[in-house]
Design a protein around this motif. Structure first.
Motif, PDB file in Angstrom:
ATOM      1  N   GLY A  40       0.823  -1.207   0.000  1.00  0.00           N
ATOM      2  CA  GLY A  40       0.000   0.000   0.000  1.00  0.00           C
ATOM      3  C   GLY A  40       0.858   1.258   0.000  1.00  0.00           C
ATOM      4  N   LEU A  41       0.498   2.205  -0.842  1.00  0.00           N
ATOM      5  CA  LEU A  41       1.139   3.516  -0.884  1.00  0.00           C
ATOM      6  C   LEU A  41       0.100   4.508  -0.380  1.00  0.00           C
ATOM      7  CD1 LEU A  41       3.851   4.769  -1.838  1.00  0.00           C
ATOM      8  CD2 LEU A  41       2.735   5.242  -4.027  1.00  0.00           C
ATOM      9  N   VAL A  42       0.268   4.977   0.849  1.00  0.00           N
ATOM     10  CA  VAL A  42      -0.791   5.736   1.501  1.00  0.00           C
ATOM     11  C   VAL A  42      -0.311   7.129   1.879  1.00  0.00           C
ATOM     12  CG1 VAL A  42      -1.785   3.600   2.399  1.00  0.00           C
ATOM     13  CG2 VAL A  42      -0.274   4.941   3.853  1.00  0.00           C
ATOM     14  N   LYS A  49       1.265  10.672  -3.829  1.00  0.00           N
ATOM     15  CA  LYS A  49       1.120   9.248  -4.155  1.00  0.00           C
ATOM     16  C   LYS A  49       1.020   9.017  -5.657  1.00  0.00           C
ATOM     17  CE  LYS A  49      -2.706   8.611  -1.835  1.00  0.00           C
ATOM     18  NZ  LYS A  49      -2.968   9.997  -1.419  1.00  0.00           N
ATOM     19  N   THR A  50       0.099   9.733  -6.310  1.00  0.00           N
ATOM     20  CA  THR A  50      -0.110   9.527  -7.743  1.00  0.00           C
ATOM     21  C   THR A  50       1.116   9.923  -8.542  1.00  0.00           C
ATOM     22  OG1 THR A  50      -2.510   9.778  -7.590  1.00  0.00           O
ATOM     23  CG2 THR A  50      -1.504  10.235  -9.726  1.00  0.00           C
ATOM     24  N   ASP A 166      -4.041   2.783  -8.937  1.00  0.00           N
ATOM     25  CA  ASP A 166      -4.213   4.079  -8.275  1.00  0.00           C
ATOM     26  C   ASP A 166      -5.665   4.215  -7.835  1.00  0.00           C
ATOM     27  OD1 ASP A 166      -3.860   6.600  -7.298  1.00  0.00           O
ATOM     28  OD2 ASP A 166      -3.114   7.483  -9.155  1.00  0.00           O
ATOM     29  N   GLU A 167      -5.911   4.158  -6.532  1.00  0.00           N
ATOM     30  CA  GLU A 167      -7.257   4.255  -5.940  1.00  0.00           C
ATOM     31  C   GLU A 167      -8.238   3.287  -6.624  1.00  0.00           C
ATOM     32  OE1 GLU A 167      -7.858   5.817  -3.298  1.00  0.00           O
ATOM     33  OE2 GLU A 167      -6.441   7.467  -3.112  1.00  0.00           O
ATOM     34  N   GLY A 191       2.739 -15.160  -6.559  1.00  0.00           N
ATOM     35  CA  GLY A 191       4.093 -14.624  -6.493  1.00  0.00           C
ATOM     36  C   GLY A 191       4.260 -13.280  -7.154  1.00  0.00           C
ATOM     37  N   SER A 192       3.208 -12.767  -7.777  1.00  0.00           N
ATOM     38  CA  SER A 192       3.262 -11.443  -8.402  1.00  0.00           C
ATOM     39  C   SER A 192       3.045 -10.364  -7.344  1.00  0.00           C
ATOM     40  CB  SER A 192       2.204 -11.345  -9.500  1.00  0.00           C
ATOM     41  OG  SER A 192       2.438 -12.317 -10.506  1.00  0.00           O
ATOM     42  N   THR A 193       3.229  -9.115  -7.736  1.00  0.00           N
ATOM     43  CA  THR A 193       3.238  -7.999  -6.787  1.00  0.00           C
ATOM     44  C   THR A 193       2.156  -6.991  -7.136  1.00  0.00           C
ATOM     45  OG1 THR A 193       5.641  -8.257  -6.621  1.00  0.00           O
ATOM     46  CG2 THR A 193       4.699  -6.207  -5.753  1.00  0.00           C
ATOM     47  N   VAL A 194       1.429  -6.529  -6.117  1.00  0.00           N
ATOM     48  CA  VAL A 194       0.440  -5.470  -6.278  1.00  0.00           C
ATOM     49  C   VAL A 194       0.888  -4.252  -5.483  1.00  0.00           C
ATOM     50  CG1 VAL A 194      -1.910  -4.725  -5.724  1.00  0.00           C
ATOM     51  CG2 VAL A 194      -1.530  -6.982  -6.693  1.00  0.00           C
ATOM     52  N   ILE A 195       0.881  -3.090  -6.133  1.00  0.00           N
ATOM     53  CA  ILE A 195       1.113  -1.819  -5.458  1.00  0.00           C
ATOM     54  C   ILE A 195      -0.116  -0.954  -5.691  1.00  0.00           C
ATOM     55  CG2 ILE A 195       2.553   0.251  -5.328  1.00  0.00           C
ATOM     56  CD1 ILE A 195       4.218  -2.401  -7.107  1.00  0.00           C
ATOM     57  N   PHE A 196      -0.782  -0.551  -4.621  1.00  0.00           N
ATOM     58  CA  PHE A 196      -1.939   0.308  -4.838  1.00  0.00           C
ATOM     59  C   PHE A 196      -1.932   1.486  -3.885  1.00  0.00           C
ATOM     60  CE2 PHE A 196      -3.957  -1.794  -1.298  1.00  0.00           C
ATOM     61  CZ  PHE A 196      -5.005  -0.986  -0.894  1.00  0.00           C
ATOM     62  N   SER A 197      -2.396   2.619  -4.386  1.00  0.00           N
ATOM     63  CA  SER A 197      -2.451   3.835  -3.584  1.00  0.00           C
ATOM     64  C   SER A 197      -3.841   3.985  -2.990  1.00  0.00           C
ATOM     65  CB  SER A 197      -2.116   5.058  -4.437  1.00  0.00           C
ATOM     66  OG  SER A 197      -3.163   5.323  -5.350  1.00  0.00           O
TER      67      SER A 197
END
Length: 262
Positions: A40-42, A49-50, A166-167, A191-197
């Protein structure tokens, strides 16, 4: 793969900066995002963030700093990197005069996928995301939740190793949000990666195993969820990290509010 890329983080950012005129949107972001994490990018609205995410995905060139995804420099090989990542950007800029099925087909062509692969993967994504019955409707007629789901399907179609969102839950109904969550958890379990704001701490606390808190364009805390919140709720830790004191109920300031105030 070389030995370096085998052990590299999913995303590594060093010294990312971006200014818009006199405003510093991002003032030196350093991040290491582990592979296979739900990250999480908070931060508060306007925290950067964006802008940070746009620089990480190669959509916005930083004024200074570097980004490496899976060990590869984003700006030395932007085409190669884009083949390994999926992006659901802010604003959902979609081709609205295409149907959902046509949008998936068009995305497949852009990605260079074979027609039979697009047909198979697209059909499965539409089914899992609950869009099969609406696949031939124009995207312009989709609800907010449907638009988020078709955009997610397009981002996943080429089976990326890293997914940036993004959101992704903003304005989404609970049923659609549950479906999106399950798809993302399935993605990270592989095994994959999620990054979400997000700026919704409760959501991040439910979903993420790692996070970074950004305030005024800088990372003020980063690491595993439990380490960042330090025994408190994430909401409490977040308020402390961004320097916001908890407020009361505002009763004195809003004495005029409500029918009982006379």
């Amino acid at each position: 793969m070389t030995p370096d890329t085998e052990v590299a983080p999913a995303v590594q950012a060093r010294g990312l900066t971006k200014r818009f005129g006199a405003k510093t949107a991002v003032g030196g972001v350093d991040l290491d995002i582990p592979r296979g994490s739900f990250f999480g990018l908070v931060g508060p609205n306007g925290a950067g963030k964006t802008t940070s995410m746009s620089m990480m995905t190669g959509l916005l060139r930083p004024d200074s700093g570097t980004v490496r995804i899976l060990g590869q420099d984003v700006w030395r090989d932007p085409v190669g990197i884009k083949s390994r990542v999926g992006v659901l950007p802010e604003g959902l800029r979609l081709f609205e005069r295409l149907s959902g099925r046509e949008l998936i087909g068009y995305t497949g062509r852009l990605r260079g996928l074979a027609a039979d692969v697009v047909g198979l993967r697209g059909g499965e994504l539409l089914s899992v995301l609950g869009l099969t019955a609406d696949a031939d409707k124009l995207v312009v007629d989709y609800s907010t939740g449907m638009r988020k789901k078709i955009a997610l399907a397009a981002a996943l179609l080429h089976n990326p190793e890293v997914l940036f969102l993004d959101e992704p839950f903003e304005g989404v109904d609970p049923v659609s949000a549950g479906t999106i969550r399950e798809v993302l958890h399935r993605f990270t379990r592989s095994g994959s990666t999620v990054i979400f704001s997000s700026h919704v701490m409760e959501l991040v606390e439910q979903l993420c195993d790692h996070l970074a808190v950004i305030n005024h364009g800088r990372v003020v805390a980063a690491g595993p969820l439990d380490a960042v919140r330090g025994g408190a709720s994430l909401h409490q830790a977040f308020l402390s990290l961004v320097g916001v004191a908890p407020r009361g109920d505002g009763e004195e300031e809003l004495a005029w509010l409500g029918s009982s105030s006379g």
